[in-house]
Design an enzyme around this catalytic site. Sequence first.
Site, PDB file in Angstrom:
ATOM      1  N   HIS A  48      -6.010 -48.478  -6.502  1.00  0.00           N
ATOM      2  CA  HIS A  48      -6.976 -47.860  -5.697  1.00  0.00           C
ATOM      3  C   HIS A  48      -8.423 -48.209  -6.178  1.00  0.00           C
ATOM      4  CE1 HIS A  48      -4.321 -44.554  -4.091  1.00  0.00           C
ATOM      5  NE2 HIS A  48      -3.570 -45.021  -5.159  1.00  0.00           N
ATOM      6  N   ASN A  56      -2.487 -38.803  -1.078  1.00  0.00           N
ATOM      7  CA  ASN A  56      -2.468 -40.083  -0.284  1.00  0.00           C
ATOM      8  C   ASN A  56      -2.670 -39.686   1.121  1.00  0.00           C
ATOM      9  OD1 ASN A  56      -2.561 -41.915  -2.242  1.00  0.00           O
ATOM     10  ND2 ASN A  56      -0.290 -42.292  -2.217  1.00  0.00           N
ATOM     11  N   TYR A 105      -3.005 -41.135 -16.037  1.00  0.00           N
ATOM     12  CA  TYR A 105      -4.531 -41.081 -15.372  1.00  0.00           C
ATOM     13  C   TYR A 105      -5.381 -41.046 -16.648  1.00  0.00           C
ATOM     14  CZ  TYR A 105      -2.790 -41.129 -10.747  1.00  0.00           C
ATOM     15  OH  TYR A 105      -2.143 -41.309  -9.371  1.00  0.00           O
TER      16      TYR A 105
HETATM   17 FE1  HDE Z   1      -1.669 -43.127  -8.963  1.00  0.00          FE
HETATM   18  N1  HDE Z   1      -2.985 -43.965 -10.397  1.00  0.00           N
HETATM   19  N2  HDE Z   1      -0.238 -43.425  -9.903  1.00  0.00           N
HETATM   20  N3  HDE Z   1      -0.759 -42.213  -7.297  1.00  0.00           N
HETATM   21  N4  HDE Z   1      -3.501 -42.649  -7.696  1.00  0.00           N
HETATM   22  C1  HDE Z   1      -4.125 -44.224 -10.134  1.00  0.00           C
HETATM   23  O1  HDE Z   1      -5.599 -43.789 -12.024  1.00  0.00           O
HETATM   24  C2  HDE Z   1      -0.107 -43.724 -11.042  1.00  0.00           C
HETATM   25  C3  HDE Z   1       0.725 -41.927  -7.301  1.00  0.00           C
HETATM   26  C4  HDE Z   1      -3.738 -42.013  -6.451  1.00  0.00           C
HETATM   27  O2  HDE Z   1      -9.934 -42.302  -6.402  1.00  0.00           O
HETATM   28  C5  HDE Z   1      -4.719 -44.664 -11.345  1.00  0.00           C
HETATM   29  O3  HDE Z   1      -8.151 -43.440 -12.445  1.00  0.00           O
HETATM   30  C6  HDE Z   1       1.380 -43.694 -11.718  1.00  0.00           C
HETATM   31  C7  HDE Z   1       1.048 -40.989  -6.408  1.00  0.00           C
HETATM   32  C8  HDE Z   1      -4.808 -41.978  -5.997  1.00  0.00           C
HETATM   33  O4  HDE Z   1     -10.100 -42.611  -8.494  1.00  0.00           O
HETATM   34  C9  HDE Z   1      -3.391 -44.852 -12.296  1.00  0.00           C
HETATM   35  C10 HDE Z   1       1.976 -43.176 -10.523  1.00  0.00           C
HETATM   36  C11 HDE Z   1      -0.151 -40.669  -5.469  1.00  0.00           C
HETATM   37  C12 HDE Z   1      -5.736 -42.674  -6.971  1.00  0.00           C
HETATM   38  C13 HDE Z   1      -2.373 -44.363 -11.522  1.00  0.00           C
HETATM   39  C14 HDE Z   1       1.117 -42.882  -9.372  1.00  0.00           C
HETATM   40  C15 HDE Z   1      -1.042 -41.413  -6.243  1.00  0.00           C
HETATM   41  C16 HDE Z   1      -4.756 -43.277  -8.026  1.00  0.00           C
HETATM   42  C17 HDE Z   1      -5.462 -46.145 -11.300  1.00  0.00           C
HETATM   43  C18 HDE Z   1       3.411 -43.172 -10.377  1.00  0.00           C
HETATM   44  C19 HDE Z   1      -0.181 -39.766  -4.523  1.00  0.00           C
HETATM   45  C20 HDE Z   1      -6.965 -42.914  -7.046  1.00  0.00           C
HETATM   46  C21 HDE Z   1      -6.967 -45.710 -11.799  1.00  0.00           C
HETATM   47  C22 HDE Z   1       3.938 -42.264 -11.352  1.00  0.00           C
HETATM   48  C23 HDE Z   1       0.227 -38.237  -4.706  1.00  0.00           C
HETATM   49  C24 HDE Z   1      -7.830 -41.970  -7.706  1.00  0.00           C
HETATM   50  C25 HDE Z   1      -6.949 -44.172 -12.061  1.00  0.00           C
HETATM   51  C26 HDE Z   1      -9.376 -42.238  -7.531  1.00  0.00           C
HETATM   52  C27 HDE Z   1      -5.055 -43.852  -9.264  1.00  0.00           C
HETATM   53  C28 HDE Z   1      -1.122 -44.142 -11.951  1.00  0.00           C
HETATM   54  C29 HDE Z   1       1.595 -42.658  -8.154  1.00  0.00           C
HETATM   55  C30 HDE Z   1      -2.621 -41.273  -5.886  1.00  0.00           C
HETATM   56  C31 HDE Z   1      -3.171 -46.050 -12.919  1.00  0.00           C
HETATM   57  C32 HDE Z   1       1.557 -44.122 -12.836  1.00  0.00           C
HETATM   58  C33 HDE Z   1       2.482 -40.671  -5.911  1.00  0.00           C
HETATM   59  C34 HDE Z   1      -5.517 -41.280  -4.794  1.00  0.00           C
HETATM   60  O5  HDE Z   1      -3.525 -43.946 -13.388  1.00  0.00           O
END
Ligand code: HDE
Length: 714
Positions: free
Chosen positions: A92, A165, A379
């Site tokens: 993202h 999402n 996060y």
């Molecule tokens: Fe994320 N995800 N994600 N994700 N995600 C990040 O956090 C992660 C997942 C989502 O505009 C990271 O600050 C893991 C689902 C959005 O700043 C990180 C898993 C959904 C955004 C991270 C998921 C999301 C992130 C990268 C699986 C929808 C952007 C930088 C267990 C429900 C937020 C950060 C923004 C961002 C980890 C799966 C949505 C690495 C480990 C499911 C919208 O922490």
Amino acid sequence: MASKKTPESRQSQVAGTDTPDRANTNAKLQSLEAFRSDATGQALRTNQGVKIADNQNSLKAGARGPSLLEDFIMREKITHFDHERIPERIVHARGTGAHGYFQSYGCHAELTKAGFLQDPEKITPVFVRFSTVQGPRGSGDTVRDVRGFAVKFYTDEGNFDLVGNNMPVFFIQDAIKFPDFVHAVKPEPHNEMPTGGSAHDTFWDFVSLVPETAHMVIWAMSDRAIPRSLRMMEGFGVHTFRLINAQGVASFVKFHWKPRQGVHSVLWDEAQKLAGKDTDYHRRDLWEAIETGHYPQWELGVQIVPEADEHMFDFDLLDPTKLIPEELVPVTPLGKMVLDRNPDNFFAEVEQVAFCPGHIVPGIDFTNDPLLQGRLFSYTDTQISRLGGPNFHEIPINRPLAPNHSGQRDAMHRMTLDKGRASYEPNSIDGGWPKETPPAPQAGGFESYQERIDAHKIRQRSDSFGDHFSQARLFFQSMSAHEQQHIIKAYSFELGKVEREAIRARVVNEILANIDLTLAAAVSANLGLPAPKAATVKVKGSKLKQSKALSQLGKQGEIGISGRKIGVLVADGVEVASVDKVVKALQAQRARPMLLGPTSAPVKTADGKALPVDASIEGMPSVMFDGVWVPAGKASLQALEGSGVAKHFLLETYKHLKPMGLSLDGKLLLNKLGLQEDAGLLLGDEQKTFEAFFKALAEHRVWAREAVAESVPA
Ligand code: HDE
């Protein structure tokens, strides 16, 4: 017509807005005031406050001599510059954001004790960040990808982050697979290609070997992955959460955002062209919509499942690769969100905002969804390296509006000057403050939902997570005919880029054949592979055979064509009355007409006057518009007929199935282009034609034209 905008005219543009301008009453914006820095009328100084006399020349030993180390002004400037970048988000990374507010429709006390959902008068400030997943910070906005939809509510009881999402399910079921998935979807490690997309071997290798990805992948191959606008996307919390009321009664919920602007996408050809012609297409669209007072709005709703009904579905509520069809559990509206203010500084606000699904407030709680559980760790952990330590909650955009006396101390970049001696609890030195708050409803201390757990510690996937294809099949079979075709083309395009034939064959035979044999046959034909004869696993199928809510068809929203951008093609000899008529008619609908001429210079009207244009046709190609209008004027039409760029504009608008209107004089031009009138290609400039044009614009695309438009070159 749209006037050229200068930064100074920003404020005055906010006229005739969709909602009152709330920027001045937004408490979060006011709280940011102390950090805003305005250099107007100020002297240039060093970071230490020393006025600078010469910002052009470094200190040297003689005019032609070496620079001196003692030049603290240059050293400070370059040192700071050297560290201007922070690590981009691992996923993202590419995104954009805006401020706004949330307002509850009423009191939802029976569902939750969360304060921001109790009172329709209460305004809760929000900051939203939309993003793509795969590409780096500078990548294109319109790539085929999932879009992030992250909302930070600055509630009186602390920050609540709904980090969702634009698709309601996810690729994997267990957080332990996330690094594998992300490594696979990110560019290939040897040559760092492709940027922003999934059309490459490692992605398809992984998803073909991990069938739990099947449902999300078909969403990613659908039109949802190429939205027309960030304003025209639905949003989903994905996981099942809990809402808990003051009596401690919990319900399972799925969060939904429904856009008032409708749910629309671009075509794949447009998406690819836009990625080059306007890399910033989505962020520009959001920025302009807010600047011109077309404030985007979404309704927040929840699907509610009482605790007692946890096991009544043919899938597991804890499995994030499943959705609850809206036909089974409708979405209950809770309130609305309006985005009404662009950031002042992209880095300070959009780049530094830190979301975390673990940021919740009393009345909201998690479930045991194993993907959500992993996210609760990830996060905060990632911000520690991205934002330089554990004090990222002190960065202005991340600060809660609620007080946050935590007793935590020190660490990198601590900004708070904590008074008092006791940074521990309990204490007697500082009168015992800050103290715990009991969880009783009035007191408001956070209390976790008391779920009973009695289990073995095991590494195991629940059997109830075992069906990977029924909902993917439901999705495909719920699509309209054109949406199904787009899905077939998307798989064919992506797999066509996959070098290894074994991977292509595995996707077709092990995944697509289990979703739908017609889908598998169509894709295999496009790849020159034999069509699979049967599914390789027994798919039980959903009880529900179709879910209309999954299709975008008919999701027009409530605000008609407000905010849609229409190109009005003019050249010397155009009739000004005809231009005025269409521009006024469009403006009355709050659409955004833009005059496009052969160059950026004014054109000469039929009665010899100069008519300024907003841009040249070449500078604003057809992919940047929702439709086109060609006003009357014989000479103007002739000039357009002789212009390759103008003809390309019109043919491409047609090819992309967009509404087109021409004054009656345009008939000849239409004939020369070889185009036929249809439900969205209209001639005449009387009210009846305008209305048909607006209707076609509201429907967004003329789907009935798609087969004919195939043969049009553009
Ligand atoms: Fe994320 N995800 N994600 N994700 N995600 C990040 O956090 C992660 C997942 C989502 O505009 C990271 O600050 C893991 C689902 C959005 O700043 C990180 C898993 C959904 C955004 C991270 C998921 C999301 C992130 C990268 C699986 C929808 C952007 C930088 C267990 C429900 C937020 C950060 C923004 C961002 C980890 C799966 C949505 C690495 C480990 C499911 C919208 O922490």
